[in-house]
Write an enzyme that holds these catalytic residues in place. Structure first.
Site, short mmCIF file in Angstrom:
data_model
loop_
_atom_site.label_atom_id
_atom_site.label_comp_id
_atom_site.label_asym_id
_atom_site.label_seq_id
_atom_site.Cartn_x
_atom_site.Cartn_y
_atom_site.Cartn_z
N ASP A 6 47.21 -58.31 53.05
CA ASP A 6 47.26 -59.18 54.23
C ASP A 6 48.74 -59.35 54.54
O ASP A 6 49.42 -60.17 53.93
CB ASP A 6 46.60 -60.53 53.92
N GLU A 18 45.47 -55.21 56.65
CA GLU A 18 44.96 -55.88 57.84
C GLU A 18 45.81 -55.48 59.04
O GLU A 18 47.02 -55.55 59.00
CB GLU A 18 44.99 -57.40 57.66
N ASP A 57 46.19 -66.32 52.10
CA ASP A 57 46.68 -64.93 52.19
C ASP A 57 46.12 -64.09 51.05
O ASP A 57 45.81 -62.91 51.23
CB ASP A 57 48.21 -64.91 52.14
#
Length: 169
Positions: free
Chosen positions: A4, A65, A138
């Site tokens: 992420d 991501e 996160d």
């Protein structure tokens, strides 16, 4: 390995498993950089942290991501730079890399592409049978990206190969 991306906090999670099975968390963490440090130093620190995580856990693939549009342009730029570092870290080792939008990961984990962060955290905790929720968000998001790739990556690769472009990179 799921990532992420973020310039201040970059979530990293490694899972093991196969499509259709819950999977097992191998490692999870957050790489942090000092917001007051020069940009080049922050990007280098992120690269060093990702490189160490890759060396320690030797994943078979890296899923990141995908950056999405936000109202805060400065935030998007930082996230995009972190995303580039993450993709480069995997590519440098010759690992297959893939990207997933936040809604793709949410749909894979929660069955709803509009799920909120708490729903993602709750579901990833259940899916991986963790005793407690990964923190901060996160870290949970990185595990969600990893599980999303575990469950969907093989299908994406087969579809891409059938279309003649060799799979996700």
């Amino acid at each position: 390995m799921g990532i992420d991306p973020g310039l201040t906090r970059c979530g990293v999670g490694v899972v093991e498993g196969r499509p259709g099975a819950p999977g097992t968390m191998i490692a999870v963490g957050v790489i942090r950089t000092d917001p007051k440090a020069p940009l080049a130093d922050r990007l280098l620190a992120l690269d060093d942290g990702l490189r160490a995580f890759l060396e320690d856990h030797q994943p078979e693939a890296v899923a990141v991501e995908r950056v999405f549009s936000q109202h805060n342009v400065a935030s998007v730029i930082g996230t995009a730079q972190a995303s580039g570092i993450a993709l480069l870290a995997g590519a440098r080792l010759g690992l297959p890399t893939a990207t997933y939008t936040p809604s793709e990961a949410k749909a894979a984990i929660c069955g709803n592409g509009a799920a909120d962060k708490q729903q993602v955290t709750t579901m990833i905790t259940r899916i991986l049978r963790l005793k407690e929720a990964p923190k901060p968000a996160d870290a949970a998001d990185a595990l969600a990206i990893a599980v999303c790739h575990l469950w969907r990556g093989g299908m994406k690769a087969r579809l891409a190969a059938a279309a003649g472009n060799g799979g996700p990179r």
